[in-house]
Design a protein around this motif. Structure first.
Motif: not given
Length: 456
Positions: A37-54
């Motif tokens: 489905g559809s979600v909204s956010a203030d920021v979307i981060v693509v990638g859950a590695g060191f940079a994305g998760l931090s």
């Protein structure tokens, strides 16, 4: 049995078992649901590695609602596959940086790399992440006298740029029990850790903080505009800002194809060493060791008493592709190097081997910037294999930027990245560069073998 493990059990590299996931990580038992489905956010981060998760953690701490899209699971990519070195500026080529951007600017790059080590050490405490961190220091150690001139010149230039290292002579190396194949070297603060435990700790902290992570959710496309829509196989996410923390996979999204290329790095891990084998090594401080080869070797012991070795041979796949397949030649070369540098481990078995991709710019400098009609798509890539500390620290810098605080450390990273070549020229360029590097490295290795044979 899940799909990944089925693939893994059917893959092999000669007598060395190949692991699709790398040696440090398993698919989490609490795999987060895919986006439906559809979600909204203030920021979307693509990638859950060191940079994305931090980045997600730092933004959430500043009050933002964050969604993370991850094509597999947190830590699946390069973050869960590296050697686990918390390494600062000693990991970069000072002379190349200075020539590329000038001494003053290069000093700021050095500061970024060294501050990143401090950042990670602080976050391990703040987030209560147990990842077997050993603050032993990192030694860049030569295996032949012919490497001394380069090492001392690197230390001299690094000192001018603000990089703090110290020379470790042969007497100290032997007194500390460093394996005798490593003659002397330069040392810098930092240490080794388990990158799988570290990235999994970031993932747990992000979930605990309220970050919505959608795993098994690849990004198919994204729109541009004041509001950006990211489309996935079964849904979509919208936000005014998107952070692409996809590193070596970024060119496959249609971005940075002319700036970075994915380079394959390989690793092997031995079976567990017996008490007798550990004693034969000495190496009581378990310092992380890298060499000044053009294609470096890295040697380290783990908390569970295995040895992990990485690099020695790099590869580039035509078209900037990133297939998760064995690199048999790299594993064989690493196994040969293991036995040459550590002869008391000559009969030890290889537990498994793996490969992963890092993004590399032609100037080996980090690539960070914004794109899109409204400059609201932020990207980060290109730390050239030294991303554990730097990509973690990037989370704070990007979160500050999104909250309209431009940290001067981030500002200093902006520069004009040279354009990559189109195919087939890029493939030819990488293959030529790797071949030349191997010729030089082979010459050094032959000298080291000659010395070893004459002394035995």
């Amino acid at each position: 049995m899940n799909h990944i493990n089925e693939q893994e059990s059917n893959s092999n590299s000669g007598s060395m078992p190949f692991r699709l996931l790398g040696g440090w990580i398993e698919q989490p038992s609490d795999l987060q649901p895919a986006l439906e489905g559809s979600v909204s956010a203030d920021v979307i981060v693509v990638g859950a590695g060191f940079a994305g998760l931090s980045t997600a953690l730092e933004l959430t701490a500043r009050g933002a609602k964050v969604v993370v899209l991850e094509q597999e699971f947190g830590g699946f990519g390069a973050s869960g596959r590296n050697a686990g070195y918390l390494l600062g500026s000693m990991g970069i080529e000072f002379e190349m940086f200075a020539k590329r951007v000038g001494l003053e600017h290069a000093t700021k790059f050095v500061n970024f790399y060294d501050e990143a080590v401090t950042y990670v050490e602080k976050r391990l405490v703040e987030l209560d992440i147990d990842c077997d961190y050993n603050p032993s220091g990192i030694i860049r150690a030569v295996i032949d006298q012919s490497q001394e001139k380069w090492l001392r010149r690197s230390m001299e230039i690094g000192e001018k740029l603000g990089s703090r290292t110290r020379f470790v002579d042969q007497a100290e190396m032997r007194a500390r029990g460093i394996p005798p194949a490593f003659l002397f070297g330069s040392e810098q603060r930092g240490g080794t850790l388990n990158p799988g435990k570290y990235v999994s700790g970031l993932r747990r902290a992000a979930i605990r903080a309220g970050v919505k992570i959608y795993e098994k959710t690849p990004l198919l496309s994204y729109s541009e505009g004041k509001t950006i829509t990211c489309k996935t196989p079964h849904g979509s996410a919208t936000a005014p800002i998107v952070v692409l923390a996809t590193n070596a996979f970024t060119p496959q999204l249609g971005l940075l194809r002319d700036k970075v290329a994915p380079v394959r790095v390989s690793a092997i891990e031995t079976q567990q060493l017996s008490p007798q084998q550990l004693e034969s090594l000495g190496w009581h401080g378990r310092e992380g060791i890298i060499t000044p080869h053009l294609m470096m070797e890295s040697h380290r012991l783990t908390a569970h008493n295995t040895m992990v070795m990485t690099v020695k041979k790099l590869n580039y796949v035509y078209g900037s592709k990133t297939p998760n397949v064995p690199d048999n030649g790299a594993y064989a070369l690493l196994a040969q190097t293991l036995r040459e540098r550590h002869p008391t481990l000559r009969d030890i078995g290889i537990k498994h081997c793996w490969s992963g991709y890092v993004s590399v710019a032609y100037d080996a400098l980090p690539v960070v910037g914004t794109t899109g009609i409204h400059q609201n798509i932020i990207y980060v890539a290109g730390c050239s294999g030294h991303g554990l500390a730097t990509h973690s620290f990037m989370g704070q810098l990007l979160a500050e930027k999104i909250k309209r605080i431009e940290n001067p450390i981030l500002t200093a990273l902006y520069h004009k990245t040279p354009s990559t070549l189109p195919e087939p020229f890029q493939w030819c360029a990488f293959k030529t560069a790797f071949t030349v590097a191997r010729i030089f490295d082979n010459r050094t290795d032959r000298k080291a073998r000659l010395i070893t044979s004459n002394s035995s």
